[in-house]
Structure formats: structure tokens, C-alpha cells
Design a protein around this motif. Structure first.
Motif, mmCIF file in Angstrom:
data_model
loop_
_atom_site.group_PDB
_atom_site.id
_atom_site.type_symbol
_atom_site.label_atom_id
_atom_site.label_comp_id
_atom_site.label_asym_id
_atom_site.label_seq_id
_atom_site.Cartn_x
_atom_site.Cartn_y
_atom_site.Cartn_z
ATOM 1 N N MET A 1 0.818 -1.183 0.000
ATOM 2 C CA MET A 1 0.000 0.000 0.000
ATOM 3 C C MET A 1 0.864 1.250 0.000
ATOM 4 S SD MET A 1 -2.827 1.008 2.627
ATOM 5 C CE MET A 1 -4.190 1.624 2.746
ATOM 6 N N SER A 2 1.949 1.262 0.750
ATOM 7 C CA SER A 2 2.811 2.444 0.807
ATOM 8 C C SER A 2 3.365 2.789 -0.564
ATOM 9 C CB SER A 2 3.968 2.222 1.775
ATOM 10 O OG SER A 2 3.489 2.068 3.083
ATOM 11 N N ARG A 3 3.776 1.785 -1.307
ATOM 12 C CA ARG A 3 4.338 2.029 -2.633
ATOM 13 C C ARG A 3 3.322 2.710 -3.542
ATOM 14 N NH1 ARG A 3 6.160 -3.016 -5.927
ATOM 15 N NH2 ARG A 3 5.607 -3.727 -3.874
ATOM 16 N N ASN A 4 2.073 2.256 -3.490
ATOM 17 C CA ASN A 4 1.024 2.846 -4.319
ATOM 18 C C ASN A 4 0.767 4.296 -3.912
ATOM 19 O OD1 ASN A 4 -0.978 3.127 -6.227
ATOM 20 N ND2 ASN A 4 -2.494 1.965 -5.086
ATOM 21 N N LEU A 5 0.784 4.595 -2.617
ATOM 22 C CA LEU A 5 0.594 5.973 -2.152
ATOM 23 C C LEU A 5 1.699 6.875 -2.688
ATOM 24 C CD1 LEU A 5 -0.444 5.352 1.564
ATOM 25 C CD2 LEU A 5 -1.932 6.034 -0.330
ATOM 26 N N VAL A 6 2.926 6.369 -2.695
ATOM 27 C CA VAL A 6 4.061 7.141 -3.220
ATOM 28 C C VAL A 6 3.934 7.308 -4.733
ATOM 29 C CG1 VAL A 6 6.563 7.121 -3.576
ATOM 30 C CG2 VAL A 6 5.619 6.528 -1.333
ATOM 31 N N GLU A 7 3.610 6.228 -5.439
ATOM 32 C CA GLU A 7 3.475 6.302 -6.903
ATOM 33 C C GLU A 7 2.397 7.289 -7.329
ATOM 34 O OE1 GLU A 7 2.796 2.255 -8.063
ATOM 35 O OE2 GLU A 7 4.909 1.708 -7.817
ATOM 36 N N GLY A 9 1.577 9.984 -5.627
ATOM 37 C CA GLY A 9 1.885 11.316 -5.127
ATOM 38 C C GLY A 9 1.141 11.681 -3.861
ATOM 39 N N ILE A 10 0.396 10.733 -3.294
ATOM 40 C CA ILE A 10 -0.346 10.975 -2.059
ATOM 41 C C ILE A 10 0.603 11.052 -0.874
ATOM 42 C CG2 ILE A 10 -2.041 9.955 -0.472
ATOM 43 C CD1 ILE A 10 -3.410 8.796 -2.992
ATOM 44 N N ALA A 11 1.714 10.338 -0.972
ATOM 45 C CA ALA A 11 2.732 10.323 0.077
ATOM 46 C C ALA A 11 4.097 10.383 -0.591
ATOM 47 C CB ALA A 11 2.608 9.056 0.923
ATOM 48 N N ARG A 12 5.097 10.682 0.211
ATOM 49 C CA ARG A 12 6.466 10.643 -0.307
ATOM 50 C C ARG A 12 7.321 9.875 0.688
ATOM 51 N NH1 ARG A 12 8.855 16.782 0.547
ATOM 52 N NH2 ARG A 12 9.098 16.644 2.796
ATOM 53 N N ASN A 18 20.977 10.868 1.475
ATOM 54 C CA ASN A 18 20.865 9.756 0.527
ATOM 55 C C ASN A 18 20.290 8.500 1.167
ATOM 56 O OD1 ASN A 18 21.935 11.218 -1.618
ATOM 57 N ND2 ASN A 18 24.028 10.708 -1.040
ATOM 58 N N TYR A 19 20.066 8.541 2.474
ATOM 59 C CA TYR A 19 19.570 7.356 3.192
ATOM 60 C C TYR A 19 18.049 7.348 3.232
ATOM 61 C CZ TYR A 19 18.605 4.088 6.943
ATOM 62 O OH TYR A 19 18.118 3.050 7.687
ATOM 63 N N HIS A 20 17.457 6.222 2.851
ATOM 64 C CA HIS A 20 16.007 6.055 2.896
ATOM 65 C C HIS A 20 15.684 4.832 3.746
ATOM 66 C CE1 HIS A 20 12.154 4.474 1.127
ATOM 67 N NE2 HIS A 20 11.818 5.613 1.669
ATOM 68 N N PRO A 21 15.142 5.050 4.975
ATOM 69 C CA PRO A 21 14.830 3.917 5.855
ATOM 70 C C PRO A 21 13.526 3.199 5.503
ATOM 71 C CG PRO A 21 14.325 5.967 6.957
ATOM 72 C CD PRO A 21 14.955 6.333 5.635
ATOM 73 N N HIS A 22 12.929 3.538 4.370
ATOM 74 C CA HIS A 22 11.709 2.909 3.855
ATOM 75 C C HIS A 22 10.442 3.356 4.555
ATOM 76 C CE1 HIS A 22 14.074 0.521 1.152
ATOM 77 N NE2 HIS A 22 14.847 0.207 2.168
ATOM 78 N N GLY A 23 10.491 4.443 5.299
ATOM 79 C CA GLY A 23 9.287 4.992 5.909
ATOM 80 C C GLY A 23 8.718 6.118 5.062
ATOM 81 N N LEU A 24 7.483 6.466 5.349
ATOM 82 C CA LEU A 24 6.838 7.589 4.673
ATOM 83 C C LEU A 24 7.068 8.858 5.470
ATOM 84 C CD1 LEU A 24 3.451 5.953 3.623
ATOM 85 C CD2 LEU A 24 5.511 6.276 2.243
ATOM 86 N N ASP A 25 7.142 9.984 4.790
ATOM 87 C CA ASP A 25 7.381 11.275 5.424
ATOM 88 C C ASP A 25 6.077 11.817 6.007
ATOM 89 O OD1 ASP A 25 8.995 13.322 6.254
ATOM 90 O OD2 ASP A 25 9.350 14.143 4.255
ATOM 91 N N VAL A 26 6.160 12.378 7.214
ATOM 92 C CA VAL A 26 5.001 12.952 7.892
ATOM 93 C C VAL A 26 5.365 14.306 8.477
ATOM 94 C CG1 VAL A 26 3.893 10.744 8.467
ATOM 95 C CG2 VAL A 26 5.557 11.724 10.047
ATOM 96 N N ASP A 27 4.336 15.131 8.731
ATOM 97 C CA ASP A 27 4.575 16.403 9.404
ATOM 98 C C ASP A 27 4.457 16.198 10.917
ATOM 99 O OD1 ASP A 27 1.827 16.353 10.011
ATOM 100 O OD2 ASP A 27 1.334 18.061 8.743
ATOM 101 N N ARG A 28 4.498 17.284 11.688
ATOM 102 C CA ARG A 28 4.425 17.173 13.159
ATOM 103 C C ARG A 28 3.107 16.579 13.653
ATOM 104 N NH1 ARG A 28 8.183 19.581 16.427
ATOM 105 N NH2 ARG A 28 9.752 20.805 15.366
ATOM 106 N N GLY A 29 2.046 16.766 12.882
ATOM 107 C CA GLY A 29 0.745 16.198 13.236
ATOM 108 C C GLY A 29 0.566 14.772 12.742
ATOM 109 N N LEU A 30 1.634 14.202 12.172
ATOM 110 C CA LEU A 30 1.664 12.854 11.620
ATOM 111 C C LEU A 30 0.813 12.697 10.359
ATOM 112 C CD1 LEU A 30 1.701 10.833 14.938
ATOM 113 C CD2 LEU A 30 3.620 11.300 13.426
ATOM 114 N N ARG A 31 0.535 13.818 9.690
ATOM 115 C CA ARG A 31 -0.144 13.753 8.397
ATOM 116 C C ARG A 31 0.899 13.388 7.342
ATOM 117 N NH1 ARG A 31 -5.121 17.130 8.156
ATOM 118 N NH2 ARG A 31 -5.519 17.820 10.277
ATOM 119 N N LEU A 32 0.509 12.490 6.428
ATOM 120 C CA LEU A 32 1.424 12.126 5.350
ATOM 121 C C LEU A 32 1.726 13.348 4.496
ATOM 122 C CD1 LEU A 32 0.052 8.706 4.045
ATOM 123 C CD2 LEU A 32 1.915 9.117 5.651
ATOM 124 N N LEU A 33 2.965 13.479 4.085
ATOM 125 C CA LEU A 33 3.356 14.561 3.186
ATOM 126 C C LEU A 33 3.273 14.066 1.755
ATOM 127 C CD1 LEU A 33 6.375 16.084 5.124
ATOM 128 C CD2 LEU A 33 4.014 16.899 5.042
#
Length: 106
Positions: A1-7, A9-12, A18-33
Motif C-alpha cells: 500500500m505504501s508504494r502505491n501511495l508514493v506512486e 503522489g499521495i505520500a512521499r 541519501n539514506y532512505h529507511p523505507h518509511g513515509l514522510d510525515v509532518d508534526r501532526g503525523l499527516r502524510l506529506l
């Protein structure tokens, strides 16, 4: 599901240089960016999916210790309730349903 959200543009993905720990980016309120960095007003992330911008998402809360997991949950619920109070909830529910339907989640 995460991959589809990124593809879509709903999430990044969260990146630390250069390091990507495979998590999705969120703001302080934990909303997906979104891909453009703007906060998604109808989708929050918590737990493993946010590993990177948050950390130790795999650890369980322990008695007598401050728990980042419980603090994150409280922050998310506070933001969600504020969204309901502001009247944004119907839009949020519709957007969530759309994403889940496209993912085949019922």
C-alpha cells in the motif's frame, strides 16, 4: 500500500540525505506529506510506516517510561479530532475511503 501511495503522489518517502529507511514522510501532526511536500489533510501515518521521520516505532511502551508511540498516538488523535471539529472530517473520510477502495481494502 505504501508504494502505491508514493506512486500516486499521495505520500512521499522519507529520506535523510541519501539514506532512505523505507518509511513515509510525515509532518508534526503525523499527516502524510505529498510528493510536493504539502501535508495531506486527510491521511495520517503512525507506527512502522513512519520509521525515519519518527524512530523506534517497533518498540512497545513500557510502564514508568515516556513512550514516543503513545505520544504519537495522542498527537494523531488530537489532530484527527481537530479535523472533525473544523468540519474537514467528511472530506477526510471520503479521501480515506477512496484510497482504501483503490487498494482493495474493505
Amino acid at each position: 500500500m505504501s508504494r502505491n501511495l508514493v506512486e500516486r503522489g499521495i505520500a512521499r518517502p522519507f529520506c535523510n540525505g541519501n539514506y532512505h529507511p523505507h518509511g513515509l514522510d510525515v509532518d508534526r501532526g503525523l499527516r502524510l506529506l505529498r510528493a510536493d511536500g504539502s501535508p495531506n489533510r486527510s491521511i495520517w501515518g503512525i507506527g512502522f510506516v513512519t520509521e525515519g521521520p519518527r524512530f523506534h516505532t517497533h518498540a512497545l511502551p513500557r510502564p514508568g517510561r515516556r513512550s514516543s508511540q503513545l505520544a504519537d498516538a495522542a498527537r494523531l488523535v488530537d489532530d484527527l479530532l481537530a479535523s472533525f471539529a473544523s468540519g474537514a472530517a467528511p472530506h477526510a473520510a471520503a479521501a480515506q475511503a477512496e484510497v482504501l477502495a483503490e487498494e482493495g481494502v474493505r
